[in-house]
Design an enzyme around this catalytic site. Structure first.
Site, short mmCIF file in Angstrom:
data_model
loop_
_atom_site.label_atom_id
_atom_site.label_comp_id
_atom_site.label_asym_id
_atom_site.label_seq_id
_atom_site.Cartn_x
_atom_site.Cartn_y
_atom_site.Cartn_z
N LYS A 162 54.29 33.39 29.97
CA LYS A 162 54.78 34.22 31.08
C LYS A 162 53.99 33.78 32.31
O LYS A 162 52.83 34.16 32.48
CB LYS A 162 54.55 35.70 30.77
CG LYS A 162 55.48 36.66 31.47
CD LYS A 162 55.51 36.59 32.98
CE LYS A 162 54.34 37.26 33.65
NZ LYS A 162 54.33 37.05 35.13
N GLU B 295 40.27 34.59 31.22
CA GLU B 295 39.65 33.81 32.29
C GLU B 295 39.89 34.61 33.56
O GLU B 295 41.02 34.70 34.03
CB GLU B 295 40.31 32.43 32.42
CG GLU B 295 40.15 31.54 31.20
CD GLU B 295 38.74 31.01 31.04
OE1 GLU B 295 37.93 31.12 31.98
OE2 GLU B 295 38.44 30.49 29.96
N CYS C 122 39.26 30.32 41.55
CA CYS C 122 38.41 31.35 40.94
C CYS C 122 36.96 30.89 40.84
O CYS C 122 36.05 31.69 40.89
CB CYS C 122 38.95 31.72 39.58
SG CYS C 122 39.34 30.29 38.61
N GLU D 205 35.42 39.43 45.04
CA GLU D 205 36.17 38.17 45.15
C GLU D 205 37.23 38.31 46.24
O GLU D 205 38.06 39.21 46.19
CB GLU D 205 36.84 37.89 43.80
CG GLU D 205 37.56 36.57 43.80
CD GLU D 205 38.15 36.26 42.43
OE1 GLU D 205 38.87 37.12 41.90
OE2 GLU D 205 37.89 35.17 41.92
P1 NAD Z 1 47.00 38.92 38.32
O1 NAD Z 1 46.04 39.44 37.33
O2 NAD Z 1 47.67 39.89 39.21
O3 NAD Z 1 48.16 38.11 37.61
C1 NAD Z 1 47.94 37.12 36.65
C2 NAD Z 1 49.10 37.10 35.68
O4 NAD Z 1 49.12 38.34 34.99
C3 NAD Z 1 50.47 36.94 36.32
O5 NAD Z 1 51.31 36.17 35.47
C4 NAD Z 1 50.98 38.38 36.35
O6 NAD Z 1 52.38 38.46 36.36
C5 NAD Z 1 50.42 38.92 35.07
N1 NAD Z 1 50.27 40.38 35.04
C6 NAD Z 1 50.12 41.24 36.09
N2 NAD Z 1 50.05 42.50 35.63
C7 NAD Z 1 50.14 42.45 34.27
C8 NAD Z 1 50.10 43.42 33.24
N3 NAD Z 1 49.97 44.72 33.51
N4 NAD Z 1 50.21 43.00 31.95
C9 NAD Z 1 50.32 41.70 31.66
N5 NAD Z 1 50.38 40.73 32.60
C10 NAD Z 1 50.27 41.10 33.89
O7 NAD Z 1 46.18 37.84 39.12
P2 NAD Z 1 46.73 36.88 40.26
O8 NAD Z 1 46.73 37.64 41.53
O9 NAD Z 1 47.96 36.23 39.85
O10 NAD Z 1 45.57 35.75 40.27
C11 NAD Z 1 44.43 35.85 41.02
C12 NAD Z 1 43.24 36.23 40.15
O11 NAD Z 1 43.13 35.35 39.03
C13 NAD Z 1 41.93 36.10 40.86
O12 NAD Z 1 41.15 37.25 40.62
C14 NAD Z 1 41.27 34.89 40.24
O13 NAD Z 1 39.90 34.84 40.27
C15 NAD Z 1 41.78 34.92 38.87
N6 NAD Z 1 41.76 33.58 38.28
C16 NAD Z 1 40.83 33.28 37.33
C17 NAD Z 1 40.77 32.03 36.78
C18 NAD Z 1 39.77 31.66 35.73
O14 NAD Z 1 39.94 30.66 35.07
N7 NAD Z 1 38.75 32.42 35.51
C19 NAD Z 1 41.66 31.07 37.18
C20 NAD Z 1 42.59 31.39 38.16
C21 NAD Z 1 42.64 32.67 38.69
#
Ligand code: NAD
Length: 462
Positions: free
Chosen positions: A170, A245, A279, A369
């Site tokens: 997803k 992650e 990130c 962040e």
């Molecule tokens: P997000 O958590 O909003 O979304 C990430 C994914 O989760 C998307 O596919 C989203 O549709 C899904 N999602 C959202 N709500 C959900 C739920 N209730 N249940 C299941 N899935 C759900 O994050 P974002 O805004 O897309 O990404 C930015 C964040 O990701 C930042 O905080 C960044 O640091 C982090 N990030 C971490 C890494 C790492 O490797 N540590 C890498 C990239 C991004």
């Protein structure tokens, strides 16, 4: 690329159950460039069933053959690399050169590394009078963010497939087109039907349905700490494996003996690349008080040079969030030395490359962040003070240390509470484990450590 209007399930593009779609917007000009289906719980269920049905066959496929499929997948990604770069530029807004080098380049390297590992990894070992088999965990639910949209997909799908797991992906709603391209590539590579499946949709609908599906054995999630915490809790309740992650607030520690200009320039480039949406970015620069003013001047000049070369952030919500943090930094007393909260141009979700000096540990911009092109520069008194500040956040994903002597930098890095540290500007290594200490996550991606996440052990005693 042209958007698919279905979901890739059981080896074919199938219509979604509902007519609802998600608009994909180009952040550089705010124009809609495509629409993808908004999958729901039933679409997720179909995909999980397909993955479960395909599991016994794929798990029993010899690792060398799994490796051959991954090598074919890498070759398709290579053949379609220009299309990958153009797609990521269109839906994420990254400058094309960066998309070519990183958004297309990194996934190719990672897919290639798992093609090789699948063929060479020891899936069986002898321990005294036992034989230990490393077997696939089962059906993987992979949930990915938009910031490195293809890299994060490949960092989950490639090791999962190498291990013999089957996958339902997803992807993030902002960047589903490159995920569709990846599903096409998997198909072209001859991966059997049901082994990899794609459901596009909203996080709280399709994402949550996937994370909570009883037919999923392991949830691998990359994204925000807030969502990761929920996914971890529901996986815990179901006694299901989980890899998280999450976010970061990494320190770039410049020790007094370092080449200051190099450390500052590389540090600014690290934060500004991908418009700050990394990130593992080193968003807190730590400089000794004797060299602080010089470092601030160098950083301000380096950021100003970015000017128009920086891409937009991914969407309007993200732009508002980042500009809110910049306003908060000013309100809390940090000194703005480059950029600021105002929009540099329109249309497009642009934010000015921004640098704050006189940042103290207690400020919001030093702790949370931001996920935008914003660098904070903090002053330290001595090495112990630098270590305390570097370790003084809830995160521990990455970091950097600069020193005249490599051994001095390594000694400092060993005391940092973080998963990856670049020494004097060390290069990205697609085989090195990547993942967080503390609230930056659970588990590791890439290389053999990333493969191990998708394996479970069975020991036979003789
Ligand atoms: P997000 O958590 O909003 O979304 C990430 C994914 O989760 C998307 O596919 C989203 O549709 C899904 N999602 C959202 N709500 C959900 C739920 N209730 N249940 C299941 N899935 C759900 O994050 P974002 O805004 O897309 O990404 C930015 C964040 O990701 C930042 O905080 C960044 O640091 C982090 N990030 C971490 C890494 C790492 O490797 N540590 C890498 C990239 C991004």
């Amino acid at each position: 690329m042209k958007a698919q209007d279905g979901m890739y399930i059981d080896g074919a593009w199938r219509p979604a159950r509902s007519q609802e779609t998600i608009a994909v917007v180009n952040p550089a000009d705010e124009q809609v460039i495509g629409r993808v289906p908004a999958g729901d719980a039933q679409d997720v269920d179909s995909a999980v069933r397909a993955a479960r049905a395909a599991l016994p066959g794929w798990a029993a496929t010899p690792p060398a053959e799994r490796g051959a499929r991954l090598a074919a997948l890498r070759d398709v990604l290579v053949a379609r690399k220009d299309e990958i770069a153009e797609t990521v530029t269109a839906e994420l807004g990254a400058p094309l050169k960066f998309s070519e080098a990183v958004h297309a380049g990194a996934p190719i390297a990672v897919a290639g590394s798992y093609a090789e590992l699948a063929a060479t990894y020891a899936f069986e070992e002898k321990v005294g009078n036992s034989t230990v088999y490393l077997e696939p965990v089962g059906v993987v639910g992979a949930i990915t963010p938009w910031n490195y949209p293809l890299h994060q997909i490949v960092a989950k799908a490639a090791p999962a497939l190498a291990a013999g797991c089957t996958v339902v992906l997803k992807p993030a709603e902002d960047t589903p087109l490159v995920a569709q391209l990846f599903a096409e590539a998997v198909h072209e590579a001859g991966v059997p039907a049901g082994v990899f499946n794609l459901v596009t949709g909203l996080g709280p609908v399709a994402g949550q349905a996937l994370a909570e599906h009883p037919g999923v054995d392991l949830v691998s999630f990359t994204g925000s700490t807030a969502v990761g915490r929920r996914i971890g809790a529901s996986a815990g309740a179901a006694v299901k494996r989980v890899a998280l992650e999450l976010g970061g607030k990494s320190a770039n520690v410049i020790l007094p003996s370092a080449d200051l200009a190099k450390a500052v320039n590389v540090g600014v480039a690290n934060v500004m690349s991908n418009s700050g949406q990394t990130c593992s970015a080193w968003t807190r620069m730590l400089v000794h008080r004797d060299r602080y003013d010089e470092a601030v001047e160098l950083a301000a000049a380096a950021a100003a040079k970015y000017g128009d070369r920086i891409g937009p952030v991914v969407n309007d919500g993200q732009r508002r969030r980042v500009r809110g943090y910049i306003e908060k930094g000013v309100a809390e007393g940090a000194r703005l030395v480059a950029g600021g909260p105002d929009a540099p141009r329109a249309p497009g979700y642009y934010v000015r490359p921004t640098v704050f000096a006189d940042v103290t540990e207690d400020m919001t911009i030093a702790q949370e962040e931001i996920f935008g092109p914003v660098l904070t520069i903090l002053r330290y008194e001595d090495e112990e003070d630098a270590l305390r500040i570097a370790n003084g956040t809830v995160y521990g994903l990455a970091g950097a240390v600069w020193a005249g002597d490599e051994a001095e930098a390594v000694a400092f890095a060993r005391r940092m509470e973080t998963g990856q540290v670049d020494i004097n500007g060390g290069r990205f290594n697609p085989l090195a484990p990547f993942g967080g200490y503390k609230q930056s996550g659970v588990g590791r991606e890439l290389g053999t450590h990333g493969l191990a996440e998708y394996l479970q052990t069975k020991s036979l005693q003789f």
